[in-house]
Write an enzyme that holds these catalytic residues in place. Structure first.
Site, PDB file in Angstrom:
ATOM      1  N   LYS A 173      70.467  40.901 -40.050  1.00 61.10           N
ATOM      2  CA  LYS A 173      69.978  41.687 -39.027  1.00 61.10           C
ATOM      3  C   LYS A 173      69.293  42.974 -39.196  1.00 61.10           C
ATOM      4  CE  LYS A 173      72.638  43.706 -36.044  1.00 61.10           C
ATOM      5  NZ  LYS A 173      73.671  44.187 -35.168  1.00 61.10           N
ATOM      6  N   ASP A 229      70.902  39.859 -32.691  1.00 64.85           N
ATOM      7  CA  ASP A 229      72.120  40.573 -32.582  1.00 64.85           C
ATOM      8  C   ASP A 229      72.921  39.891 -31.399  1.00 64.85           C
ATOM      9  OD1 ASP A 229      70.623  41.008 -30.182  1.00 64.85           O
ATOM     10  OD2 ASP A 229      70.964  43.229 -30.345  1.00 64.85           O
TER      11      ASP A 229
END
Ligand code: SF4
Length: 235
Positions: A129, A147
């Site tokens: 991420k 996310d």
């Protein structure tokens, strides 16, 4: 009789319509973390775990001026660094990551942030991420940032059925052209923060209502839904 699941072509068509609609709703969507260099974005993204971008943006001006290079993080005094980032939470672990990050960048990458996913994910505190945030926003290399908001909305849009961020990323990559991945990530995250909340999404005030297969998951009454919308900004 159960309905046939939509074909891949139908999923692609709907995903792109949703992304076009999101682009109209959020023409200005961008990362809400403040940064000027790849190192600053990498550090800010590490700090953003389990806290808000707004909170991170409050500590980064002093942090970035105190530690302008990777070598500065590598040589940081732990107590001093912890004190500066304390308000972002989990500051022991984050301090370990930042000191380790500085050391790894100096030892293996000449003190520079490497512009490649496979290198970035070897750095302390950096998962896919964070790596995709840095690639997309500091280097202009398309990346899908999964996310908590992105994962939830991707499932609500029917883009994936998975809870595994890596699988979500792979599923969405088959639906949206690569060049749009970074902008898509911002738009979806902005919509998740403002309208499509984890609890009580504001369906009745949502610009995607006619496209979204999960319409009705939250209140559809326009007056009730309008009260659930959080206008932002979040930075
Ligand atoms: S219609 Fe509801 S579930 Fe679908 S995106 Fe909008 S707020 Fe989220």
């Amino acid at each position: 009789m159960t309905a046939e699941p939509p074909s891949h072509t139908a999923l692609v068509r709907r995903a792109r319509r949703i992304d076009r609609e999101l682009a109209l709703l959020y023409p200005d969507a961008h990362t809400e973390l403040n940064f000027a260099t790849p190192l600053e974005l990498l550090v800010a993204t590490i700090l953003s775990a389990q806290t808000t971008d707004k909170r991170v943006n409050m500590v980064t001006p002093i942090l970035f001026s105190r530690y302008p290079t990777a070598a500065d993080y590598a040589a940081a005094d732990r107590d001093e660094l912890e004190k500066i980032i304390q308000s972002t939470g989990f500051y022991h672990a984050k301090t370990n990551s930042l000191i380790g990050l500085g050391g790894a960048l100096c030892e293996r990458f000449g003190g520079e942030v490497p512009p490649r996913l496979r290198d970035l994910v070897t750095l302390p505190g950096v998962g896919r991420k964070t790596a995709n945030v840095v690639l997309g926003n500091a280097f202009g290399i398309p990346g899908i940032t999964v996310d908590t908001h992105f994962g939830r909305l991707a499932r609500r849009f029917g883009w994936t059925t998975s809870d595994d961020p890596e699988k979500v990323e792979a599923d969405v990559a088959t639906l949206i052209p690569r060049r749009d991945w970074t902008a898509l990530s911002h738009r979806v995250i902005w919509h998740g923060r403002r309208v499509c909340h984890a609890r009580r999404p504001a369906c009745g005030a949502c610009g995607l209502a006619r496209l979204c297969p999960s319409y009705g998951e939250g209140p559809t009454d326009p007056v009730v839904a309008a009260k659930l919308v959080k206008p932002g900004p979040f930075s």
